[in-house]
Every structure is written in C-alpha cells, then in structure tokens.
Design an enzyme around this catalytic site. Structure first.
Site, mmCIF file in Angstrom:
data_model
loop_
_atom_site.group_PDB
_atom_site.id
_atom_site.type_symbol
_atom_site.label_atom_id
_atom_site.label_comp_id
_atom_site.label_asym_id
_atom_site.label_seq_id
_atom_site.Cartn_x
_atom_site.Cartn_y
_atom_site.Cartn_z
ATOM 1 N N PRO A 43 -35.643 4.760 -0.533
ATOM 2 C CA PRO A 43 -36.531 5.814 -0.013
ATOM 3 C C PRO A 43 -36.015 6.416 1.285
ATOM 4 O O PRO A 43 -36.146 7.609 1.509
ATOM 5 C CB PRO A 43 -37.858 5.078 0.214
ATOM 6 C CG PRO A 43 -37.786 3.865 -0.652
ATOM 7 C CD PRO A 43 -36.340 3.463 -0.688
ATOM 8 N N GLU A 44 -35.416 5.567 2.155
ATOM 9 C CA GLU A 44 -34.904 6.040 3.436
ATOM 10 C C GLU A 44 -33.594 5.334 3.745
ATOM 11 O O GLU A 44 -33.320 4.233 3.254
ATOM 12 C CB GLU A 44 -35.918 5.764 4.562
ATOM 13 C CG GLU A 44 -37.217 6.534 4.421
ATOM 14 C CD GLU A 44 -38.173 6.210 5.563
ATOM 15 O OE1 GLU A 44 -37.851 5.302 6.367
ATOM 16 O OE2 GLU A 44 -39.231 6.855 5.639
ATOM 17 N N PRO A 225 2.807 -19.174 30.083
ATOM 18 C CA PRO A 225 2.932 -20.042 31.247
ATOM 19 C C PRO A 225 2.609 -21.505 31.003
ATOM 20 O O PRO A 225 2.804 -22.332 31.903
ATOM 21 C CB PRO A 225 1.934 -19.425 32.237
ATOM 22 C CG PRO A 225 0.916 -18.774 31.381
ATOM 23 C CD PRO A 225 1.639 -18.282 30.169
ATOM 24 N N ASP A 248 13.624 -24.653 26.759
ATOM 25 C CA ASP A 248 13.964 -25.108 28.104
ATOM 26 C C ASP A 248 12.793 -25.838 28.728
ATOM 27 O O ASP A 248 11.741 -26.015 28.103
ATOM 28 C CB ASP A 248 14.440 -23.940 28.978
ATOM 29 C CG ASP A 248 13.412 -22.814 29.058
ATOM 30 O OD1 ASP A 248 12.210 -23.135 29.259
ATOM 31 O OD2 ASP A 248 13.785 -21.640 28.910
ATOM 32 N N LYS A 270 17.150 -25.984 32.305
ATOM 33 C CA LYS A 270 17.907 -25.820 33.548
ATOM 34 C C LYS A 270 16.962 -26.036 34.722
ATOM 35 O O LYS A 270 15.835 -25.560 34.722
ATOM 36 C CB LYS A 270 18.536 -24.426 33.631
ATOM 37 C CG LYS A 270 19.560 -24.142 32.549
ATOM 38 C CD LYS A 270 20.311 -22.850 32.817
ATOM 39 C CE LYS A 270 19.442 -21.621 32.645
ATOM 40 N NZ LYS A 270 19.031 -21.406 31.262
ATOM 41 N N ASP A 303 7.549 -14.804 29.815
ATOM 42 C CA ASP A 303 8.024 -13.686 29.011
ATOM 43 C C ASP A 303 9.552 -13.658 29.052
ATOM 44 O O ASP A 303 10.142 -13.843 30.120
ATOM 45 C CB ASP A 303 7.466 -12.371 29.562
ATOM 46 C CG ASP A 303 7.904 -11.171 28.735
ATOM 47 O OD1 ASP A 303 7.146 -10.773 27.841
ATOM 48 O OD2 ASP A 303 9.008 -10.653 28.983
ATOM 49 N N MET A 383 10.124 -18.900 41.150
ATOM 50 C CA MET A 383 11.168 -19.862 41.527
ATOM 51 C C MET A 383 11.438 -19.847 43.032
ATOM 52 O O MET A 383 12.576 -19.904 43.479
ATOM 53 C CB MET A 383 12.469 -19.565 40.753
ATOM 54 C CG MET A 383 12.302 -19.663 39.242
ATOM 55 S SD MET A 383 13.684 -18.970 38.301
ATOM 56 C CE MET A 383 13.396 -17.204 38.497
ATOM 57 N N GLY A 412 0.717 -23.575 36.592
ATOM 58 C CA GLY A 412 -0.460 -22.796 36.224
ATOM 59 C C GLY A 412 -0.792 -22.827 34.749
ATOM 60 O O GLY A 412 0.087 -22.863 33.893
#
Length: 475
Positions: A43-44, A225, A248, A270, A303, A383, A412
């Site tokens: 109906p609606e 991280p 690493d 390293k 990254d 670093m 972190g």
C-alpha cells in the site's frame, strides 16, 4: 545440513516482493543485483524504497496483496509488517511450489536468504539456517577481508583463458597445476592491484612456460609498527601465499607467526653496528630466491618506503628483471603517535610534520637543523635513541626552546610500549634514569602537550594471549 545451498538463475525472471519497508528493501536489493524482473506489492513505500523504485525498472502495485499476485511468479518474498499476511503468502506459494522467503518466519519459508559477499561472478553465501542472522553477518564481515574485490576480475580472466588452457594442457592434472600456479601467483596479484593489462601479459607468459615453473615474485610488505591488528588485508593475503619469508628485527613475533606455517624463514635483522646480512646481500638474496621460482615475502617493520630501504631493494629487483609489488604499511610515526595519544598535526600547534632518520649511512646525524628548528611543526626522529643527546643539543643551538615538549615512544603499539614525556631540557635525565629499549621513536613538537588530554587510554597487551586491555586515566 538443514538447508541445501544452491544458486538460482533469476535473471529476467518474474519475482514478487510484498512489503514496502526496510526489510523488503534489503531483500529487493539482492534480487535487483541478480537481474530479476521485480514486481512490488505494498500500500505504501518508505521514501528510500520509493526512490529505488523510481530509478529502476521495477513494477509497483500500490495496494495490499491479493492472491492473484502470485500468478506467473518464479520467486516470492513476503516482508510485510503483518505476520498473518506473511504466513498466508507462504502457504499459497508453497502450495503452488513457488520458492518463497518469509521475513523473520523461517517456519513459513521454502528457502532462506543468506548473507552475501558479492564479487561477481564470484559469490559467497553464509547462512546459519535462520538460527542467527546477526552471526551470519559477522562471519560475512570476516570473510570480506579474505575475498578481495579483485576476485571477480580474476574469475573473468579465468573464463577468458579457459579454452586456451584446455588446448595447451591435455591432462587434467596439468591443467589443475597450471591454475594453482596462476591463481596463487603473479597473475592473480596483478589483477588484485588493478594492473589488468600486465595480468594478461603475465598470463600469456605462464601459458608459454607450460608446466615449467616461471620466475617467482617478491612481495615487499609493510608489517606496521608491531600490533598485528594494524596489518592490511592485502598484507595478510600475501603472508599466506609466500613460500619464503625474509624478515628483520623490527617485525614483531606475533606477525611472524601469522605467515604461512610451512614457509621457509630467513632472518636478516640489522642493529646498529651489528648486521646479520648487509643490505647489498639482502638485495641479491631476494632476486636469487625469486629467480628460483619462489614467492618471496620481504617483511619490513613499518612501511617499506619510509626509512625501510625498500627503494634500494626494488632497484636491484628491477635491474634483475624480477617481478615485485609493494604493500604499504602503517609507518612507526603514525602507529606510535596514535597509540601514544599524540596527534602529529593540529590546527593550533603544528601545520606540518617531518620524518627524519636519526642516523645516516655513515652513522652521523648531520641533518638540516635550521629546517628542523622551524616553529609550528612536528619532527619525528626514527632510529634516534643513541643520538638523542646530539639531537637535543642541535635543536636548542638552532633556536628551539628548551621547554619544547618531547616524547619518546618505546616499542610502540606492542605490549612493551612505554611513553617518556618531557622537554628538551629534561628528557636526557629521564631516559638516563630509566633507559628505553629500542626501537624507540622520538617526537618533538607542541603537539606532545596534548598527550595528557587526548590519550584517553593506553595499550596493555598480554604477551601470551595477544589480548589488549584499555587502561583509563587514573587506573
């Protein structure tokens, strides 16, 4: 198994949806994506429903349901707000052997609607047999990360080459091995990364190679991280595909544990003045492993292209003609600052941010100090723990106030995270009293003042279970 999972072809077939509310609209969307010829009876309609009807080729009958509405229908959805009407529709459809789904009334259904992951032509459906639709949606959400959007394009490529592969390989065993190699190798990855033309070129090379293994590929993957939850979906997929992983010391152990279990592990970590393998040797190692046909995962903390020496590695790979791809990761500056409650930029305190390495190739820290001493910026030193006294001295010498806030973030985003906050004048004394463990990031700038206000929680991670617990201020 209470229900048989099947896929119906309803393209251009007449399908009926009874109801004009949100539930009916959700059901309608699945039918529309499947190409059904849809009729709506209600109906609606809600405003959103009306907009969808107006923009689509959907026939709308603005009235209550009538028994004759089922005539000629191949599939029916009953989703009104009246349970008795829905049950009546279900009984009528079942009597006429028309597949029917009755919303929230599984006892009246002849089929149920699953939770769908649409990567057409790849479609994944998840169902709990109406026991818990919310659980089905949760499972679907988890599967979303394992089935990237590129799988649809990959399936289309398979269809394009199906006849060529049959002609190239007479034995089914050889065809299966070929597809295994293609669907888990460089061709698939080029599809996922959007390089469609390169994918077709790679596919032709694979066909020419036949059953012989072609050259492998190197994945330079940013592991972030430390917190495994910060890995990208693409990184996780490649971690499960690689047969050799080169990593690493900045890659956290929980992340290493997520790599494919039967992959060969090669550690090339390293530290300052202590190199397990020189960078030039790592570059050659990656190229050699790929030329031997391996899929090589080069896991790098943070990254790959932000002080990760990824550029040096791809230089060698490109020169050697080795295929590679780079997967960005959350860099240490973003991760450590976020988990430490320090915004790297802020409209009132810092309009720019600079990332700088705390030591150069010859172990010096001969930096552009006048530039780093400019106001209204945040400077992040990677670093820089060993060179901290030199950094403090040079910044003050070049005009930075001794009261400039400084934060050191130790390891972190991991359970070992610890934040040392002070000023240029006090930070040396603080770290001498309680020396931080590397890797430690140094953040210099007025934004550090916001830490007490914005760090609404710190991270406490159980090293055995990997669980995180928020620690509220004052706890």
């Amino acid at each position: 198994m209470e229900h048989l999972p099947i896929f119906l072809d309803i393209k251009a077939k007449p399908c009926l949806v009874i109801g004009g509310g949100p539930i009916a609209l959700r059901k309608l969307e699945n039918l529309r994506r499947a190409g059904a010829a849809i009729t709506i009876v209600a109906p609606e309609l809600t405003a959103e429903f009306r907009a969808r009807v107006d923009e689509s080729e959907i026939h709308y009958r603005a009235r209550p349901f009538e028994d004759g509405d089922l005539e000629g229908m191949r599939l029916v959805i009953a989703a009104t707000d009246d349970r008795a009407v829905n049950r009546h529709i279900g009984e009528l459809a079942n009597a006429r052997q028309i597949p029917v789904n009755v919303a929230d009334q599984p006892e009246d259904c002849s089929f149920i609607m699953p939770s769908i992951i649409d990567r057409s032509p790849v479609v994944v459906a998840v169902s709990t047999g109406s026991a818990s639709p919310v659980l089905a949606r949760m499972i679907r959400a988890r599967l979303e990360s394992l089935v990237p959007a590129g799988y649809g394009r990959l399936a289309e490529l398979c269809a394009d080459y199906r006849d060529k592969v049959k002609a190239r390989f007479e034995q089914q065993r050889d065809r299966r091995r070929f597809w295994d190699r293609v669907l888990q190798g460089g061709v698939a990855e080029r599809i996922f990364s959007g390089h469609l033309a390169e994918a077709h070129v790679a596919m032709e090379k694979e066909l020419a190679a036949g059953t012989q293994s072609s050259v492998g590929e190197v994945y330079l993957v940013g592991a972030g991280p430390g917190d495994p939850d910060l890995l990208t979906f693409r990184a996780l997929r490649l971690m499960q595909q690689a047969d050799v992983v080169v990593y690493d010391r900045l890659v956290a152990k929980p992340i290493i544990d997520m790599v494919r279990r039967d992959a060969e592990h090669i550690y090339v970590g390293k530290q300052r003045n202590q190199h397990t393998m020189r960078q030039e040797e790592i570059n050659r190692l990656l190229a050699r492993l790929a030329k031997e046909g391996h899929r090589v995962l080069r896991l790098k903390g943070g990254d790959p292209f932000i002080f990760g020496r990824g550029g040096e590695e791809i230089d060698t790979l490109a020169a050697e003609g080795v295929p590679f791809q780079v997967v960005p990761g959350i860099t240490a500056a973003n991760g450590c600052a976020c988990y430490g409650g320090i915004p790297l930029t802020h409209r009132d305190y810092a309009q720019s941010v600079t990332f700088v390495t705390g030591h150069l190739k010859d172990h010096s820290i001969d930096l552009n100090w006048p530039q780093l001493a400019q106001p209204n910026q945040t400077v992040v030193f990677y670093m820089g723990l060993v060179g901290l006294p030199k950094i403090v001295e040079q910044l003050i010498t070049h005009g930075v106030s001794p009261e400039m806030p400084v934060a050191l973030v130790q390891q972190g985003t991991t359970h070992m995270q610890k934040v040392y906050a002070g000023t240029l004048a006090t930070i040396i004394d603080e770290v001498e009293t309680d020396p931080p463990e590397p890797p430690t990031l140094i953040i210099v700038g007025e934004v550090v003042r916001l830490r007490d206000k914005l760090a609404w929680f710190s991270i406490e991670r159980d090293p055995e279970q990997g669980a995180t617990t928020p620690i509220l201020p004052g706890d």
